[in-house]
Write a protein that holds these residues in place. Structure first.
Motif, mmCIF file in Angstrom:
data_model
loop_
_atom_site.group_PDB
_atom_site.id
_atom_site.type_symbol
_atom_site.label_atom_id
_atom_site.label_comp_id
_atom_site.label_asym_id
_atom_site.label_seq_id
_atom_site.Cartn_x
_atom_site.Cartn_y
_atom_site.Cartn_z
ATOM 1 N N PRO A 1 0.839 -1.209 0.000
ATOM 2 C CA PRO A 1 0.000 0.000 0.000
ATOM 3 C C PRO A 1 0.868 1.251 0.000
ATOM 4 C CG PRO A 1 0.025 -1.006 2.180
ATOM 5 C CD PRO A 1 0.780 -1.942 1.285
ATOM 6 N N ASN A 2 0.479 2.229 -0.814
ATOM 7 C CA ASN A 2 1.185 3.518 -0.859
ATOM 8 C C ASN A 2 2.676 3.352 -1.135
ATOM 9 O OD1 ASN A 2 -1.244 4.922 -0.137
ATOM 10 N ND2 ASN A 2 -0.889 4.282 1.984
ATOM 11 N N LEU B 1 6.766 5.568 0.104
ATOM 12 C CA LEU B 1 7.836 5.029 0.936
ATOM 13 C C LEU B 1 9.170 5.682 0.582
ATOM 14 C CD1 LEU B 1 6.731 1.294 0.948
ATOM 15 C CD2 LEU B 1 6.715 2.867 2.898
ATOM 16 N N PRO B 2 10.093 5.773 1.540
ATOM 17 C CA PRO B 2 11.330 6.525 1.313
ATOM 18 C C PRO B 2 12.313 5.790 0.403
ATOM 19 C CG PRO B 2 11.369 5.501 3.483
ATOM 20 C CD PRO B 2 9.989 5.271 2.936
ATOM 21 N N TYR C 1 3.913 -15.879 12.074
ATOM 22 C CA TYR C 1 4.231 -14.536 12.544
ATOM 23 C C TYR C 1 4.138 -13.558 11.378
ATOM 24 C CZ TYR C 1 8.845 -16.490 11.272
ATOM 25 O OH TYR C 1 9.887 -17.137 10.646
ATOM 26 N N GLY C 2 3.596 -12.391 11.656
ATOM 27 C CA GLY C 2 3.422 -11.404 10.612
ATOM 28 C C GLY C 2 2.517 -10.275 11.037
ATOM 29 N N PHE C 3 2.097 -9.490 10.060
ATOM 30 C CA PHE C 3 1.348 -8.258 10.321
ATOM 31 C C PHE C 3 0.320 -8.047 9.215
ATOM 32 C CE2 PHE C 3 5.902 -7.632 11.234
ATOM 33 C CZ PHE C 3 5.881 -7.473 12.611
ATOM 34 N N PRO C 4 -0.700 -7.218 9.463
ATOM 35 C CA PRO C 4 -1.494 -6.692 8.353
ATOM 36 C C PRO C 4 -0.637 -5.717 7.547
ATOM 37 C CG PRO C 4 -2.153 -5.668 10.419
ATOM 38 C CD PRO C 4 -1.167 -6.729 10.775
ATOM 39 N N ALA C 5 -1.052 -5.437 6.317
ATOM 40 C CA ALA C 5 -0.206 -4.656 5.406
ATOM 41 C C ALA C 5 0.158 -3.282 5.959
ATOM 42 C CB ALA C 5 -0.897 -4.517 4.054
ATOM 43 N N HIS C 6 -0.780 -2.619 6.648
ATOM 44 C CA HIS C 6 -0.485 -1.263 7.116
ATOM 45 C C HIS C 6 0.581 -1.255 8.208
ATOM 46 C CE1 HIS C 6 -3.594 -2.488 10.072
ATOM 47 N NE2 HIS C 6 -2.993 -1.649 10.882
ATOM 48 N N GLU C 7 0.838 -2.407 8.832
ATOM 49 C CA GLU C 7 1.936 -2.519 9.792
ATOM 50 C C GLU C 7 3.182 -3.112 9.132
ATOM 51 O OE1 GLU C 7 0.759 -4.698 13.261
ATOM 52 O OE2 GLU C 7 -1.112 -3.601 13.480
#
Length: 386
Positions: A208-209, A213-214, A254-260
């Motif tokens: 996302p986005n 990102l830098p 182990y992991g995260f949703p995309a926004h994290e």
């Protein structure tokens, strides 16, 4: 900086060198560049010499890492109570992907038998010959266990996958002054090196986005794991069409949703290597002798499942899932006065559920067709965060 890790021994070192030669030849045959996913695939699964297809011990005290089923029988016993409910809504079959030493299967089957729940078939899909041999030893008393080399085309029942998605090869992408590029592997004298090339825009669809990102940002994308979910969906939907019974999959990792997952401050990605209970970030260190993993993007997993015709039944932390499934009640089967038995189990429960241990980093996503989880799992559901 040179890594200071335990000596692998001569035989293991020779096996790693054989794998390095195989990878180097693959790079030469592909005009001097392969995607990182191909490097990871060979490092983990090359026949006879890859990490999971070779003969080295992977799990437990003598291996490279420890999983929840290895840590405590409470994990499998708790999962069994969820499976029992799901089996009542589908068919008495279980399929497990990447079954480790077989301890999860043993604990699930033992608990189900104690509950009076019959399982007609417990199928294990296992790519590692060494782990399959250990599973056959662990499960020699369970006649309903069979081994498969690949997905069946049609299946209804319950699917289990504990720490399976994180071991699927990933591709690397990095943002440069020239835009996004794919990071792959090339050759320098006597070593592997990273080399970047123009990036297929389709690889960025998971991020996302991405444009915000830098510069210098490096991360993973997961087309192989998403392909696994599509195949899983095809199998369960075909099972329903053929039998009229739905199916469900519990994937724990182990992991995260995309926004994290794709936070600007997570600028070096999540790729990690595990060797003799040491974690480090160098995938080129002794290929074939160490695990290589990446965290799971659960938003991408959920979106792919839904687009492939499955429902997201639940998404939550491992701690919430195990507590809602009754792990505390299972601990109470041991009298607190029996300190020699109770205290070790209580410590294991703490490791499985504590936010400082496995409880928050590990997530459980339940996917299915024509089945639902019990209502009690709704209270901690985080599907809205995906």
């Amino acid at each position: 900086m040179q890594l200071q890790l335990p000596d692998p021994g001569l035989d293991a070192l020779m096996a790693s060198r054989s794998l390095q030669t195989l990878i180097a030849n693959d790079i030469r045959h592909n005009s001097g560049w392969i995607p990182f996913s191909r490097f990871m695939e060979l490092a983990l699964y090359a026949p006879g010499v890859g990490y999971y297809s070779g003969g080295a011990a992977k799990l437990g005290r003598d291996g490279d890492f420890t999983t929840a089923p290895e840590m405590s029988p409470l994990f499998g016993q708790t999962i069994a109570h969820v499976v029992a409910d799901l089996i009542g809504k589908t068919t008495p079959q279980i399929m497990e992907f990447g079954a480790g030493t077989g301890k999860l299967a043993r604990d699930v089957l033992t608990e189900l038998a104690a509950m009076g729940v019959a399982v007609h078939r417990y199928s294990i899909v296992e790519l590692s010959g060494e782990l399959r041999a250990r599973q056959q030893q662990t499960l020699r008393g369970f006649s309903q266990v069979t081994w498969l080399d690949q997905f069946p085309a049609v299946y209804s029942g319950v699917v289990l996958g504990n720490e399976v998605l994180d071991a699927m090869p990933v591709q690397l992408v990095t943002k440069t002054a020239q835009g996004w590029r794919e990071r792959g592997i090339g050759l320098a004298p006597k070593k592997f090196v990273y080399r970047d090339r123009p990036c297929d825009p389709a690889l960025l669809a998971q991020i996302p986005n991405a444009d915000a990102l830098p510069e210098g940002y490096l991360t993973e994308v997961h087309p192989i794991a998403l392909g696994f979910v599509r195949t899983l969906a095809d199998m369960l939907r075909a099972g329903y069409d053929y039998t009229g019974h739905g199916g469900a999959a519990l994937l724990i990792d182990y992991g995260f949703p995309a926004h994290e997952y794709y936070l600007p401050q997570r600028a070096e990605g999540t790729l990690m290597c595990h060797y003799r209970h040491h974690a480090h970030g160098d995938p080129f260190y002794l290929p074939g002798l160490q695990d290589i993993t990446a965290h799971v993007d659960f938003t991408a997993i959920a979106r792919t499942a839904v687009n492939s015709g499955l429902d997201v039944l639940s998404y939550t932390s491992q701690a919430a899932f195990l507590i809602d499934a009754g792990i505390g009640d299972l601990l109470q089967r041991i009298p607190a006065t029996d300190r020699l038995r109770y205290l070790p189990r209580a410590n294991e429960l703490q490791k499985l559920t504590s936010p400082a241990e496995m409880g928050e980093l590990f997530k459980v996503i339940a996917l299915g067709t024509k089945v639902e989880l019990p209502e009690k799992f709704a209270r901690n559901d985080r599907s809205h965060r995906l």
